[in-house]
Design a protein around this motif. Structure first.
Motif, PDB file in Angstrom:
ATOM      1  N   GLN A  26     -19.216  61.408  -4.755  1.00 14.75           N
ATOM      2  CA  GLN A  26     -17.885  61.753  -4.693  1.00 14.75           C
ATOM      3  C   GLN A  26     -16.713  60.621  -5.326  1.00 14.75           C
ATOM      4  O   GLN A  26     -15.972  60.945  -6.065  1.00 14.75           O
ATOM      5  CB  GLN A  26     -17.499  62.239  -3.331  1.00 14.75           C
ATOM      6  N   THR A  27     -17.017  59.446  -4.792  1.00 11.21           N
ATOM      7  CA  THR A  27     -16.319  58.368  -5.232  1.00 11.21           C
ATOM      8  C   THR A  27     -16.259  58.109  -6.785  1.00 11.21           C
ATOM      9  O   THR A  27     -15.188  57.908  -7.523  1.00 11.21           O
ATOM     10  CB  THR A  27     -16.932  57.092  -4.623  1.00 11.21           C
ATOM     11  N   TRP A  28     -17.491  58.455  -7.514  1.00 11.68           N
ATOM     12  CA  TRP A  28     -17.694  58.561  -8.824  1.00 11.68           C
ATOM     13  C   TRP A  28     -16.792  59.394  -9.486  1.00 11.68           C
ATOM     14  O   TRP A  28     -16.127  59.554 -10.259  1.00 11.68           O
ATOM     15  CB  TRP A  28     -19.026  58.597  -9.459  1.00 11.68           C
ATOM     16  N   GLY A  29     -16.849  60.819  -8.699  1.00 12.04           N
ATOM     17  CA  GLY A  29     -16.269  62.195  -9.115  1.00 12.04           C
ATOM     18  C   GLY A  29     -14.692  61.776  -9.357  1.00 12.04           C
ATOM     19  O   GLY A  29     -13.921  62.151 -10.244  1.00 12.04           O
ATOM     20  N   GLU A  30     -14.138  60.938  -8.110  1.00 13.48           N
ATOM     21  CA  GLU A  30     -12.790  60.800  -8.193  1.00 13.48           C
ATOM     22  C   GLU A  30     -12.527  60.049  -9.141  1.00 13.48           C
ATOM     23  O   GLU A  30     -11.465  59.970  -9.746  1.00 13.48           O
ATOM     24  CB  GLU A  30     -12.416  60.370  -6.884  1.00 13.48           C
ATOM     25  N   ARG A  31     -13.379  58.942  -9.254  1.00 11.65           N
ATOM     26  CA  ARG A  31     -12.822  58.018 -10.397  1.00 11.65           C
ATOM     27  C   ARG A  31     -12.667  58.533 -11.772  1.00 11.65           C
ATOM     28  O   ARG A  31     -12.142  58.231 -12.825  1.00 11.65           O
ATOM     29  CB  ARG A  31     -13.981  56.910 -10.405  1.00 11.65           C
ATOM     30  N   VAL A  32     -13.698  59.163 -12.080  1.00  5.53           N
ATOM     31  CA  VAL A  32     -13.582  59.960 -13.535  1.00  5.53           C
ATOM     32  C   VAL A  32     -12.969  61.149 -13.638  1.00  5.53           C
ATOM     33  O   VAL A  32     -12.950  61.741 -14.703  1.00  5.53           O
ATOM     34  CB  VAL A  32     -15.272  60.057 -14.028  1.00  5.53           C
ATOM     35  N   GLY A  33     -12.742  61.765 -12.456  1.00  5.10           N
ATOM     36  CA  GLY A  33     -11.938  63.035 -12.673  1.00  5.10           C
ATOM     37  C   GLY A  33     -13.025  64.219 -12.649  1.00  5.10           C
ATOM     38  O   GLY A  33     -12.666  65.060 -13.617  1.00  5.10           O
ATOM     39  N   ALA A  34     -14.008  64.234 -11.719  1.00  8.76           N
ATOM     40  CA  ALA A  34     -14.744  65.464 -11.552  1.00  8.76           C
ATOM     41  C   ALA A  34     -14.946  65.853 -10.322  1.00  8.76           C
ATOM     42  O   ALA A  34     -14.970  64.947  -9.380  1.00  8.76           O
ATOM     43  CB  ALA A  34     -16.076  65.152 -12.086  1.00  8.76           C
ATOM     44  N   ARG A  35     -14.856  67.190 -10.050  1.00  6.09           N
ATOM     45  CA  ARG A  35     -15.016  67.811  -8.585  1.00  6.09           C
ATOM     46  C   ARG A  35     -16.477  67.740  -8.446  1.00  6.09           C
ATOM     47  O   ARG A  35     -17.562  67.829  -9.044  1.00  6.09           O
ATOM     48  CB  ARG A  35     -14.673  69.112  -8.545  1.00  6.09           C
ATOM     49  N   THR A  36     -16.507  67.344  -6.954  1.00  9.81           N
ATOM     50  CA  THR A  36     -18.110  67.091  -6.375  1.00  9.81           C
ATOM     51  C   THR A  36     -18.216  68.136  -5.492  1.00  9.81           C
ATOM     52  O   THR A  36     -17.470  68.507  -4.715  1.00  9.81           O
ATOM     53  CB  THR A  36     -18.077  65.905  -5.703  1.00  9.81           C
ATOM     54  N   VAL A  37     -19.474  68.678  -5.663  1.00  8.63           N
ATOM     55  CA  VAL A  37     -19.700  69.920  -4.650  1.00  8.63           C
ATOM     56  C   VAL A  37     -20.692  69.267  -3.773  1.00  8.63           C
ATOM     57  O   VAL A  37     -21.553  68.880  -4.166  1.00  8.63           O
ATOM     58  CB  VAL A  37     -20.250  71.196  -5.313  1.00  8.63           C
ATOM     59  N   ARG A  38     -20.411  69.424  -2.522  1.00  7.80           N
ATOM     60  CA  ARG A  38     -21.518  68.809  -1.543  1.00  7.80           C
ATOM     61  C   ARG A  38     -21.736  69.687  -0.212  1.00  7.80           C
ATOM     62  O   ARG A  38     -20.806  70.620  -0.126  1.00  7.80           O
ATOM     63  CB  ARG A  38     -20.961  67.223  -1.133  1.00  7.80           C
ATOM     64  N   GLY A  39     -22.577  69.306   0.316  1.00  7.82           N
ATOM     65  CA  GLY A  39     -22.823  70.247   1.569  1.00  7.82           C
ATOM     66  C   GLY A  39     -23.150  69.204   2.871  1.00  7.82           C
ATOM     67  O   GLY A  39     -22.883  68.167   2.749  1.00  7.82           O
ATOM     68  N   PRO A  40     -23.452  69.682   4.061  1.00 11.27           N
ATOM     69  CA  PRO A  40     -23.740  68.933   5.062  1.00 11.27           C
ATOM     70  C   PRO A  40     -24.849  67.841   4.910  1.00 11.27           C
ATOM     71  O   PRO A  40     -25.676  68.248   4.353  1.00 11.27           O
ATOM     72  CB  PRO A  40     -24.213  70.083   6.105  1.00 11.27           C
ATOM     73  N   GLU A  41     -24.745  66.915   5.817  1.00 11.52           N
ATOM     74  CA  GLU A  41     -25.864  65.997   5.689  1.00 11.52           C
ATOM     75  C   GLU A  41     -27.258  66.628   6.056  1.00 11.52           C
ATOM     76  O   GLU A  41     -27.219  67.227   6.764  1.00 11.52           O
ATOM     77  CB  GLU A  41     -25.503  64.678   6.552  1.00 11.52           C
ATOM     78  N   GLY A  42     -28.155  66.175   5.215  1.00  8.54           N
ATOM     79  CA  GLY A  42     -29.555  66.892   5.549  1.00  8.54           C
ATOM     80  C   GLY A  42     -29.701  68.411   5.181  1.00  8.54           C
ATOM     81  O   GLY A  42     -30.516  69.033   5.504  1.00  8.54           O
ATOM     82  N   GLY A  43     -28.424  68.647   4.547  1.00  4.82           N
ATOM     83  CA  GLY A  43     -28.501  70.263   4.001  1.00  4.82           C
ATOM     84  C   GLY A  43     -29.344  70.593   2.907  1.00  4.82           C
ATOM     85  O   GLY A  43     -30.352  69.588   2.493  1.00  4.82           O
ATOM     86  N   ASP A  44     -29.472  71.852   2.503  1.00  8.44           N
ATOM     87  CA  ASP A  44     -30.424  72.148   1.596  1.00  8.44           C
ATOM     88  C   ASP A  44     -30.096  71.981   0.041  1.00  8.44           C
ATOM     89  O   ASP A  44     -29.056  72.566  -0.486  1.00  8.44           O
ATOM     90  CB  ASP A  44     -30.675  73.967   1.928  1.00  8.44           C
ATOM     91  N   PRO A  45     -30.846  70.995  -0.384  1.00 10.01           N
ATOM     92  CA  PRO A  45     -30.366  70.795  -1.929  1.00 10.01           C
ATOM     93  C   PRO A  45     -30.313  71.865  -2.752  1.00 10.01           C
ATOM     94  O   PRO A  45     -29.265  71.711  -3.540  1.00 10.01           O
ATOM     95  CB  PRO A  45     -31.553  69.890  -2.410  1.00 10.01           C
ATOM     96  N   ALA A  46     -31.114  72.808  -2.553  1.00 10.98           N
ATOM     97  CA  ALA A  46     -31.196  74.083  -3.816  1.00 10.98           C
ATOM     98  C   ALA A  46     -29.774  74.527  -3.318  1.00 10.98           C
ATOM     99  O   ALA A  46     -29.302  75.134  -4.574  1.00 10.98           O
ATOM    100  CB  ALA A  46     -32.274  74.813  -3.262  1.00 10.98           C
ATOM    101  N   SER A  47     -29.427  74.820  -2.181  1.00  9.26           N
ATOM    102  CA  SER A  47     -28.175  75.626  -2.006  1.00  9.26           C
ATOM    103  C   SER A  47     -26.931  74.733  -2.604  1.00  9.26           C
ATOM    104  O   SER A  47     -25.859  75.448  -2.978  1.00  9.26           O
ATOM    105  CB  SER A  47     -28.080  76.081  -0.440  1.00  9.26           C
ATOM    106  N   ILE A  48     -27.183  73.490  -2.445  1.00  7.76           N
ATOM    107  CA  ILE A  48     -25.838  72.794  -3.134  1.00  7.76           C
ATOM    108  C   ILE A  48     -26.126  72.758  -4.522  1.00  7.76           C
ATOM    109  O   ILE A  48     -24.693  73.028  -5.231  1.00  7.76           O
ATOM    110  CB  ILE A  48     -25.932  71.479  -2.426  1.00  7.76           C
TER     111      ILE A  48
END
Ligand code: GDP
Length: 300
Positions: free
Chosen positions: A149-171
């Motif tokens: 997300q830090t990278w995203g903010e730096r370059v101007g890209a939105r980051t989609v994330r989920g809960p910690e330990g969440g399901d990678p496929a759904s993210i």
């Protein structure tokens, strides 16, 4: 790019310069050929490619009347280029459809530089005028999503994330959905790379791939490998290649090693090209892999 080349040259020139110095010896006796072989093996070129190269060099040097430094340099350059392969398509594909973004999955063992590479790649794409959405599907390493997300903010890209330990496929699914909703050009998906169980990895990456492909074709699966890990890196590459169809390799930390020969070894191993190289931790330290510039850096 000039700065990157200089950095590459600094880290790699012991290999090429070493070879050139050895080839320039007045008497090319068996000991010298052995030293040449050793130099290549130490640089992680791999056993079979090393033998092939030494054989070719022996043959060609034999028919070479004089051995001027310029002759030897040209000969070595040509043979190293042949070994690295000049006819691979090394472009990173980002072919967005009419309503769908291009999707790139980034895979590799944790610690190799996956998240950093995803961030740097986003930066390159954004600088190129493309809009990018990042998917933080590495839910295994706690800090990975924050880092991305830090990278995203730096370059101007939105980051989609989920809960910690969440399901990678759904993210990953959500990230592509978001990409479509935003009309983004490219979605980059960072994944987790724990290797302790191959079935676990296979299940996870396979699932991520399948859900992404529900939306449309996947453009690239880039495998990130740490150039400093030598044979270990090759073993990792083999495991990942069994799990998903790798389309390109990113070799990171080439700034921290003189073992550039791994480029040859890993391409042989997987039959897919090295497309990008990481030459530092900073945002601009990702470069396309250019065989000619690489060999020039090797020979110095
Ligand atoms: P991940 O676990 O695979 O996502 O790895 P990270 O992206 O967190 O990177 C691990 C470490 O390697 C971090 O300290 C990065 O800054 C560093 N790193 C990544 N790429 C490069 C590179 O090309 N050169 C150098 N020197 N360090 C790198």
């Amino acid at each position: 790019l000039v700065r990157l080349r200089a950095r590459l040259a600094r880290s790699q020139n012991s290999l090429g310069k070493g070879l050139l110095t050895l080839l320039s010896r007045e008497h090319l006796d068996e000991d010298t050929w052995e030293e040449i072989e050793e130099t290549l093996l130490i640089a992680d070129v791999g056993v079979v490619p090393t033998q092939e190269l030494v054989e070719r060099l022996r043959e060609r040097v034999k028919v070479l009347g004089t051995r001027t430094p310029a002759d030897l340099r040209a000969l070595l350059k040509e043979e190293l280029l042949t070994l690295i392969g000049t006819d691979f398509d090394r472009a990173v594909k980002t072919e967005s459809g009419e309503d769908t973004p291009g999707v790139i999955m980034v895979v590799g063992v944790n610690g190799t530089g996956k998240t950093t590479t995803t961030g740097k790649l986003a930066r390159v794409l954004v600088a190129d005028g493309r809009s990018v959405v990042l998917g933080a599907a590495d839910t295994f390493r706690a800090a990975a999503a924050d880092q991305l997300q830090t990278w995203g903010e730096r370059v101007g890209a939105r980051t989609v994330r989920g809960p910690e330990g969440g399901d990678p496929a759904s993210i990953a699914y959500d990230a592509v959905k978001e990409g479509i909703a935003e009309g983004a050009d490219v979605v980059l998906i960072d994944t987790a790379g724990r290797l302790h169980t191959k079935t676990g990895l296979m299940d996870e990456l396979g699932k991520v791939k399948r859900v992404v492909e529900k939306h449309g074709p996947l453009d690239e699966i880039l495998l990130v490998l740490d150039a400093t890990t030598g044979q270990n890196g090759l073993t990792q590459a083999r495991v990942f290649a069994e799990v998903v169809d790798i389309t390109g390799i990113v070799l990171t930390k080439l700034d921290g090693t003189a073992k550039g020969g791994i480029v040859v070894a890993v391409q042989r191993e997987l039959g897919v090209p090295v497309k990008l190289v990481g030459l530092g931790e900073g945002p601009d330290d990702l470069a396309p892999f250019e065989p000619e510039a690489f060999v020039d850096a090797l020979i110095g």
